[in-house]
Design a protein around this motif. Structure first.
Motif, PDB file in Angstrom:
ATOM      1  N   SER A 178      -1.309  -9.196   8.408  1.00 13.97           N
ATOM      2  CA  SER A 178      -0.459  -8.246   9.139  1.00 13.97           C
ATOM      3  C   SER A 178      -1.214  -6.957   9.463  1.00 13.97           C
ATOM      4  O   SER A 178      -0.613  -5.917   9.692  1.00 13.97           O
ATOM      5  CB  SER A 178       0.787  -7.922   8.306  1.00 13.97           C
ATOM      6  OG  SER A 178       1.544  -9.081   8.097  1.00 13.97           O
ATOM      7  N   ASN A 179      -2.534  -7.038   9.436  1.00 21.04           N
ATOM      8  CA  ASN A 179      -3.421  -5.912   9.770  1.00 21.04           C
ATOM      9  C   ASN A 179      -3.338  -4.738   8.808  1.00 21.04           C
ATOM     10  O   ASN A 179      -3.593  -3.601   9.185  1.00 21.04           O
ATOM     11  CB  ASN A 179      -3.195  -5.441  11.212  1.00 21.04           C
ATOM     12  CG  ASN A 179      -3.679  -6.468  12.199  1.00 21.04           C
ATOM     13  OD1 ASN A 179      -4.720  -7.088  11.997  1.00 21.04           O
ATOM     14  ND2 ASN A 179      -2.919  -6.670  13.259  1.00 21.04           N
ATOM     15  N   ILE A 180      -2.971  -4.997   7.571  1.00 21.91           N
ATOM     16  CA  ILE A 180      -3.057  -3.985   6.524  1.00 21.91           C
ATOM     17  C   ILE A 180      -4.400  -4.226   5.842  1.00 21.91           C
ATOM     18  O   ILE A 180      -4.631  -5.287   5.278  1.00 21.91           O
ATOM     19  CB  ILE A 180      -1.886  -4.106   5.523  1.00 21.91           C
ATOM     20  CG1 ILE A 180      -0.548  -3.919   6.244  1.00 21.91           C
ATOM     21  CG2 ILE A 180      -2.039  -3.097   4.397  1.00 21.91           C
ATOM     22  CD1 ILE A 180       0.678  -4.221   5.383  1.00 21.91           C
ATOM     23  N   ARG A 181      -5.300  -3.271   5.927  1.00 27.70           N
ATOM     24  CA  ARG A 181      -6.677  -3.462   5.463  1.00 27.70           C
ATOM     25  C   ARG A 181      -6.987  -2.618   4.230  1.00 27.70           C
ATOM     26  O   ARG A 181      -6.473  -1.519   4.065  1.00 27.70           O
ATOM     27  CB  ARG A 181      -7.663  -3.084   6.570  1.00 27.70           C
ATOM     28  CG  ARG A 181      -7.490  -3.880   7.835  1.00 27.70           C
ATOM     29  CD  ARG A 181      -8.114  -5.256   7.691  1.00 27.70           C
ATOM     30  NE  ARG A 181      -7.968  -5.988   8.940  1.00 27.70           N
ATOM     31  CZ  ARG A 181      -7.378  -7.157   9.038  1.00 27.70           C
ATOM     32  NH1 ARG A 181      -6.894  -7.739   7.996  1.00 27.70           N
ATOM     33  NH2 ARG A 181      -7.282  -7.763  10.191  1.00 27.70           N
ATOM     34  N   PHE A 182      -7.871  -3.178   3.418  1.00 30.07           N
ATOM     35  CA  PHE A 182      -8.330  -2.497   2.211  1.00 30.07           C
ATOM     36  C   PHE A 182      -9.826  -2.701   2.074  1.00 30.07           C
ATOM     37  O   PHE A 182     -10.394  -3.607   2.677  1.00 30.07           O
ATOM     38  CB  PHE A 182      -7.627  -3.061   0.967  1.00 30.07           C
ATOM     39  CG  PHE A 182      -6.140  -2.927   1.025  1.00 30.07           C
ATOM     40  CD1 PHE A 182      -5.525  -1.743   0.663  1.00 30.07           C
ATOM     41  CD2 PHE A 182      -5.353  -3.973   1.467  1.00 30.07           C
ATOM     42  CE1 PHE A 182      -4.150  -1.603   0.730  1.00 30.07           C
ATOM     43  CE2 PHE A 182      -3.980  -3.848   1.538  1.00 30.07           C
ATOM     44  CZ  PHE A 182      -3.378  -2.659   1.168  1.00 30.07           C
ATOM     45  N   ASN A 183     -10.442  -1.893   1.255  1.00 30.36           N
ATOM     46  CA  ASN A 183     -11.873  -2.038   0.985  1.00 30.36           C
ATOM     47  C   ASN A 183     -12.076  -2.957  -0.211  1.00 30.36           C
ATOM     48  O   ASN A 183     -12.592  -2.563  -1.245  1.00 30.36           O
ATOM     49  CB  ASN A 183     -12.519  -0.671   0.725  1.00 30.36           C
ATOM     50  CG  ASN A 183     -12.564   0.175   1.966  1.00 30.36           C
ATOM     51  OD1 ASN A 183     -12.695  -0.348   3.063  1.00 30.36           O
ATOM     52  ND2 ASN A 183     -12.448   1.477   1.804  1.00 30.36           N
ATOM     53  N   THR A 184     -11.628  -4.187  -0.062  1.00 25.53           N
ATOM     54  CA  THR A 184     -11.774  -5.180  -1.121  1.00 25.53           C
ATOM     55  C   THR A 184     -12.348  -6.448  -0.504  1.00 25.53           C
ATOM     56  O   THR A 184     -12.379  -6.600   0.713  1.00 25.53           O
ATOM     57  CB  THR A 184     -10.410  -5.528  -1.759  1.00 25.53           C
ATOM     58  OG1 THR A 184      -9.558  -6.088  -0.749  1.00 25.53           O
ATOM     59  CG2 THR A 184      -9.747  -4.314  -2.380  1.00 25.53           C
ATOM     60  N   ARG A 185     -12.781  -7.333  -1.357  1.00 20.00           N
ATOM     61  CA  ARG A 185     -13.187  -8.651  -0.888  1.00 20.00           C
ATOM     62  C   ARG A 185     -11.973  -9.286  -0.207  1.00 20.00           C
ATOM     63  O   ARG A 185     -10.841  -9.117  -0.685  1.00 20.00           O
ATOM     64  CB  ARG A 185     -13.625  -9.481  -2.093  1.00 20.00           C
ATOM     65  CG  ARG A 185     -14.130 -10.848  -1.750  1.00 20.00           C
ATOM     66  CD  ARG A 185     -14.686 -11.524  -3.001  1.00 20.00           C
ATOM     67  NE  ARG A 185     -14.736 -12.947  -2.805  1.00 20.00           N
ATOM     68  CZ  ARG A 185     -14.708 -13.836  -3.773  1.00 20.00           C
ATOM     69  NH1 ARG A 185     -14.643 -13.437  -5.028  1.00 20.00           N
ATOM     70  NH2 ARG A 185     -14.761 -15.115  -3.507  1.00 20.00           N
ATOM     71  N   PRO A 186     -12.143  -9.987   0.896  1.00 18.86           N
ATOM     72  CA  PRO A 186     -10.981 -10.580   1.573  1.00 18.86           C
ATOM     73  C   PRO A 186     -10.135 -11.422   0.617  1.00 18.86           C
ATOM     74  O   PRO A 186     -10.648 -12.239  -0.142  1.00 18.86           O
ATOM     75  CB  PRO A 186     -11.611 -11.440   2.664  1.00 18.86           C
ATOM     76  CG  PRO A 186     -12.940 -10.801   2.925  1.00 18.86           C
ATOM     77  CD  PRO A 186     -13.392 -10.266   1.588  1.00 18.86           C
ATOM     78  N   GLN A 219       0.827  -1.213   0.000  1.00 18.82           N
ATOM     79  CA  GLN A 219       0.000   0.000   0.000  1.00 18.82           C
ATOM     80  C   GLN A 219       0.856   1.256   0.000  1.00 18.82           C
ATOM     81  O   GLN A 219       1.999   1.249   0.433  1.00 18.82           O
ATOM     82  CB  GLN A 219      -0.927   0.018   1.204  1.00 18.82           C
ATOM     83  CG  GLN A 219      -0.227   0.253   2.526  1.00 18.82           C
ATOM     84  CD  GLN A 219      -1.210   0.464   3.654  1.00 18.82           C
ATOM     85  OE1 GLN A 219      -2.379   0.736   3.429  1.00 18.82           O
ATOM     86  NE2 GLN A 219      -0.739   0.328   4.874  1.00 18.82           N
ATOM     87  N   GLU A 261      -3.178  -8.627   4.787  1.00 16.84           N
ATOM     88  CA  GLU A 261      -4.341  -8.637   5.680  1.00 16.84           C
ATOM     89  C   GLU A 261      -4.010  -9.342   6.992  1.00 16.84           C
ATOM     90  O   GLU A 261      -4.460  -8.925   8.055  1.00 16.84           O
ATOM     91  CB  GLU A 261      -5.532  -9.307   4.996  1.00 16.84           C
ATOM     92  CG  GLU A 261      -6.145  -8.450   3.906  1.00 16.84           C
ATOM     93  CD  GLU A 261      -7.214  -9.170   3.100  1.00 16.84           C
ATOM     94  OE1 GLU A 261      -7.445 -10.385   3.318  1.00 16.84           O
ATOM     95  OE2 GLU A 261      -7.822  -8.515   2.239  1.00 16.84           O
TER      96      GLU A 261
END
Length: 154
Positions: free
Chosen positions: A117-125, A90, A115
């Motif tokens: 590692s707690n890096i989040r996005f507004n995508t399907r998992p 990111q 994910e």
């Protein structure tokens, strides 16, 4: 066609093997037993572990090195620009240009690791995407990632 009993038996054997890898993951040179896409993947992984010295004591960093060392990923990333081996995924809260250069299957692997590692996005998992699209080699890479990441669990 294989019988269900055979499939269940093989799954149990596979899980026993994975558990054994986790239990023995603190032994010296366990890295030689890991699954690698090719020899270059192994060499890059060992190099990244040296560069990110925290990987020796932090399984999250170690596992991130394993993913970033995939040659198809590594060739798009200037890893020396980052503090954590998955920071390249990111930039400013959005998927990076390096990430966008990857083929979708590699994107799913990198995104699933990010994910975790707690890096989040507004995508399907990404794990959901991966389960739908990864081939057996890509699944093995992700399984190996989870073994490395969870090696202190046993």
């Amino acid at each position: 066609m294989r019988k269900s009993y055979d499939k269940v038996s093989n799954i149990h054997e596979m899980m026993d093997h994975l558990e054994e890898l986790i239990k023995n993951s603190n032994q010296p040179k366990i890295e030689n037993e890991y699954f690698y896409m090719n020899h270059e993947h192994k060499e890059l992984y060992l190099s990244l572990r040296s560069y990110f010295s925290e990987s020796k004591s932090n399984p999250s960093v170690d596992a991130a090195c394993y993913i970033t060392a995939i040659p198809e990923i590594y060739e798009h990333v200037n890893i020396f620009d980052y503090i954590f081996p998955l920071d390249w995924v990111q930039r400013d809260g959005k998927l990076s240009d390096e990430f966008k250069k990857l083929k979708p299957h590699m994107q799913y692997i990198a995104l699933a690791a990010a994910e975790a590692s707690n890096i989040r996005f507004n995508t399907r998992p990404a794990l959901s995407l991966g389960m739908d699209y990864w081939n057996i080699e890509q699944l093995k890479v992700f399984w190996q990632y989870t073994i490395i990441r969870r090696k202190n669990a046993m």
